[in-house]
Scaffold this motif. Structure first.
Motif, PDB file in Angstrom:
ATOM      1  N   GLY A   1     -59.017  32.145  21.125  1.00 45.37           N
ATOM      2  CA  GLY A   1     -58.633  33.398  20.503  1.00 45.37           C
ATOM      3  C   GLY A   1     -59.781  34.070  19.769  1.00 45.37           C
ATOM      4  O   GLY A   1     -60.948  33.681  19.879  1.00 45.37           O
ATOM      5  N   LEU A   2     -59.450  35.104  19.002  1.00 43.76           N
ATOM      6  CA  LEU A   2     -60.431  35.953  18.336  1.00 43.76           C
ATOM      7  C   LEU A   2     -60.876  35.327  17.008  1.00 43.76           C
ATOM      8  O   LEU A   2     -60.053  34.873  16.209  1.00 43.76           O
ATOM      9  CB  LEU A   2     -59.827  37.328  18.082  1.00 43.76           C
ATOM     10  CG  LEU A   2     -60.773  38.465  17.702  1.00 43.76           C
ATOM     11  CD1 LEU A   2     -61.708  38.799  18.864  1.00 43.76           C
ATOM     12  CD2 LEU A   2     -59.974  39.702  17.302  1.00 43.76           C
ATOM     13  N   HIS A   3     -62.212  35.324  16.766  1.00 43.19           N
ATOM     14  CA  HIS A   3     -62.774  34.718  15.552  1.00 43.19           C
ATOM     15  C   HIS A   3     -63.914  35.577  15.011  1.00 43.19           C
ATOM     16  O   HIS A   3     -64.561  36.321  15.754  1.00 43.19           O
ATOM     17  CB  HIS A   3     -63.299  33.305  15.831  1.00 43.19           C
ATOM     18  CG  HIS A   3     -62.229  32.324  16.180  1.00 43.19           C
ATOM     19  ND1 HIS A   3     -61.633  32.286  17.413  1.00 43.19           N
ATOM     20  CD2 HIS A   3     -61.630  31.349  15.426  1.00 43.19           C
ATOM     21  CE1 HIS A   3     -60.710  31.326  17.427  1.00 43.19           C
ATOM     22  NE2 HIS A   3     -60.698  30.747  16.247  1.00 43.19           N
ATOM     23  N   TRP A   4     -64.149  35.432  13.702  1.00 42.30           N
ATOM     24  CA  TRP A   4     -65.293  36.057  13.047  1.00 42.30           C
ATOM     25  C   TRP A   4     -66.285  34.975  12.659  1.00 42.30           C
ATOM     26  O   TRP A   4     -65.914  33.949  12.084  1.00 42.30           O
ATOM     27  CB  TRP A   4     -64.874  36.804  11.784  1.00 42.30           C
ATOM     28  CG  TRP A   4     -63.906  37.915  12.007  1.00 42.30           C
ATOM     29  CD1 TRP A   4     -63.948  38.875  12.969  1.00 42.30           C
ATOM     30  CD2 TRP A   4     -62.738  38.185  11.220  1.00 42.30           C
ATOM     31  NE1 TRP A   4     -62.891  39.731  12.860  1.00 42.30           N
ATOM     32  CE2 TRP A   4     -62.120  39.334  11.789  1.00 42.30           C
ATOM     33  CE3 TRP A   4     -62.156  37.583  10.106  1.00 42.30           C
ATOM     34  CZ2 TRP A   4     -60.947  39.884  11.272  1.00 42.30           C
ATOM     35  CZ3 TRP A   4     -60.988  38.124   9.587  1.00 42.30           C
ATOM     36  CH2 TRP A   4     -60.402  39.257  10.166  1.00 42.30           C
ATOM     37  N   ILE A   5     -67.554  35.219  12.955  1.00 40.92           N
ATOM     38  CA  ILE A   5     -68.635  34.365  12.455  1.00 40.92           C
ATOM     39  C   ILE A   5     -69.338  35.129  11.344  1.00 40.92           C
ATOM     40  O   ILE A   5     -69.913  36.196  11.576  1.00 40.92           O
ATOM     41  CB  ILE A   5     -69.634  34.013  13.572  1.00 40.92           C
ATOM     42  CG1 ILE A   5     -68.940  33.299  14.725  1.00 40.92           C
ATOM     43  CG2 ILE A   5     -70.766  33.141  13.024  1.00 40.92           C
ATOM     44  CD1 ILE A   5     -69.856  33.032  15.920  1.00 40.92           C
ATOM     45  N   ASN A   6     -69.269  34.591  10.116  1.00 39.93           N
ATOM     46  CA  ASN A   6     -69.908  35.213   8.951  1.00 39.93           C
ATOM     47  C   ASN A   6     -71.089  34.357   8.508  1.00 39.93           C
ATOM     48  O   ASN A   6     -70.919  33.180   8.193  1.00 39.93           O
ATOM     49  CB  ASN A   6     -68.916  35.361   7.792  1.00 39.93           C
ATOM     50  CG  ASN A   6     -67.791  36.338   8.114  1.00 39.93           C
ATOM     51  OD1 ASN A   6     -67.889  37.104   9.067  1.00 39.93           O
ATOM     52  ND2 ASN A   6     -66.738  36.294   7.323  1.00 39.93           N
TER      53      ASN A   6
END
Length: 266
Positions: A86-91
């Protein structure tokens, strides 16, 4: 006194497989990711604190957290993987000792799921609960859908009269001349970035098998699916059985009974 107003440099590398579309990078759970950072500028402190956080973009929950600090040189994190589809954010955050801060954010979609391909029939078509019956004029489409990175290619082949088509690279059965070889087997290309062959027609009467599968833009390959189809181009045969006393010139004497029979041809 030394003045350092310059934030660190952040470098991020995403390995293979990956596929970029718009603002989203599609990757698999086994795609490696590396992040590194070093202090930057003409007069630098030299130390770097590097942090990587990965969040589920749907529920906002942090699923990964890495941090490392170096007094000089490069700070390294990775390789690491994101194992949740699924959709993820890498910060990514890099801070030196005087709090100069660099940020880098990226949206990625983890896709380990292959496409799903279905046969779509036009008319005429009859389904008897087990197999599909069509005529040679019935249009047949292969419709592939993919949850993530999108469909890259769809293949099919057709069995009839104890022969698989295509049987070679020039066997344009049904008018499709787009043929390739996969693992030693010939396949027609139904769809890719430059080909969109449709619809499919089956010419010969009686039983056919169609095998088909699709691959998405990350190489996720669908298991080969198959479907049995019968082609019937022959109308029924109708007969009349008439009982009663037969007179002259085609006339019958007295009460006449008849039976109307419609006989299948297959």
């Amino acid at each position: 006194h030394f003045v350092d107003n310059t934030p660190p440099i952040i470098n991020k590398t995403i390995g293979s497989p990956k596929y970029c579309s718009g603002m989203i990078t599609y990757i698999k759970s086994n795609t490696p990711i590396w992040v590194n950072s070093t202090d930057n500028g003409t007069c630098i402190v030299g130390s770097v604190n590097l942090t990587v956080d990965v969040y589920n973009a749907i529920n906002g929950i942090r699923i990964l957290h890495y941090t490392v600090e170096v007094l000089n040189g490069w700070a390294h994190i990775g390789p690491f993987n994101i194992n949740e589809e699924g959709l993820h954010w890498i910060n990514i955050t890099a801070i030196d000792d005087v709090k100069n801060t660099a940020y880098h954010n990226q949206t990625v979609f983890i896709d380990d799921t292959p496409p799903v391909t279905q046969l779509i029939f036009g008319k005429p078509r009859y389904y008897d609960g087990t197999v599909d019956w069509v005529t040679s004029s019935t249009q047949i489409w292969l419709n592939a859908t993919d949850y993530g990175s999108g469909v890259n290619v769809t293949y099919y082949r057709i069995w009839v009269n104890d022969t698989w088509h295509p049987m070679n690279l020039t066997d344009n059965y049904g008018g499709n001349s787009n043929i390739t070889i996969i693992d030693g087997t010939y396949w027609y290309i139904c769809f890719n970035s430059s080909i969109n062959f449709k619809p499919i027609y089956l010419q010969e009467e009686c039983q056919h098998y169609i095998e088909f599968f699709s691959i998405d833009n990350l190489g996720n390959r669908e298991e080969i699916r198959n479907q049995t189809i019968f082609v019937d181009n022959t109308p029924p045969i109708t007969t009349w059985n008439i009982g009663g006393g037969e007179g002259k010139n085609g006339w019958y004497i007295g009460a006449v009974s008849y039976t109307h029979l419609t006989l299948p041809t297959n």
